[in-house]
Design a protein around this motif. Sequence first.
Motif: not given
Length: 162
Positions: A72, A97-98, A100-102, A104-105, A135-136
């Motif tokens: 990512c 969710g990985y 999305l989480e990455s 966002e980071a 979503k982001v």
Amino acid sequence: MILRHLEMAHADFILNLLNTPGFLKNIGDRGVRDRLQAETYLLDGPLASYRQHGFGLYLVELKETGEPIGLCGLVKRPVFDSPDLGYALLPAYWGRGYALESAEAVLLHCKVLKIRRVLGIVSPGNDSSISVLEKVGMIFKERALWEEDNSQVLIYTREIDM
């Protein structure tokens, strides 16, 4: 999970990821078929981008085990004035969710990098990636012709609050 710079030691992982059916279908064939080609991909892609732009694609790994599960980060393409957000995970880690989480980071890190605008480029029909972009906070901008392979792509954009 942890995002960190890719290294030459990740060539075997890159070889595997770039040849998964999902990567080939949704991102494209990078022509990486052996370890030497994976090393060249790393040298000419992410590692060169870190030096040239101060960012690139990052390794996504599980915090508990250090196991690499995907990529990512940001890609700077000559045809766009802003970098685009890219991500790819091994199929075993889809839907958890990985991505999305990455993503966002990486977008949070854009503030540190002083990047004010980020693009998202996705193939029509890649609903899971479109969902991540939305979503982001990315907004659909336009449909365009991707000149690399004459395919249609959707371009999303997001302004980064400083």
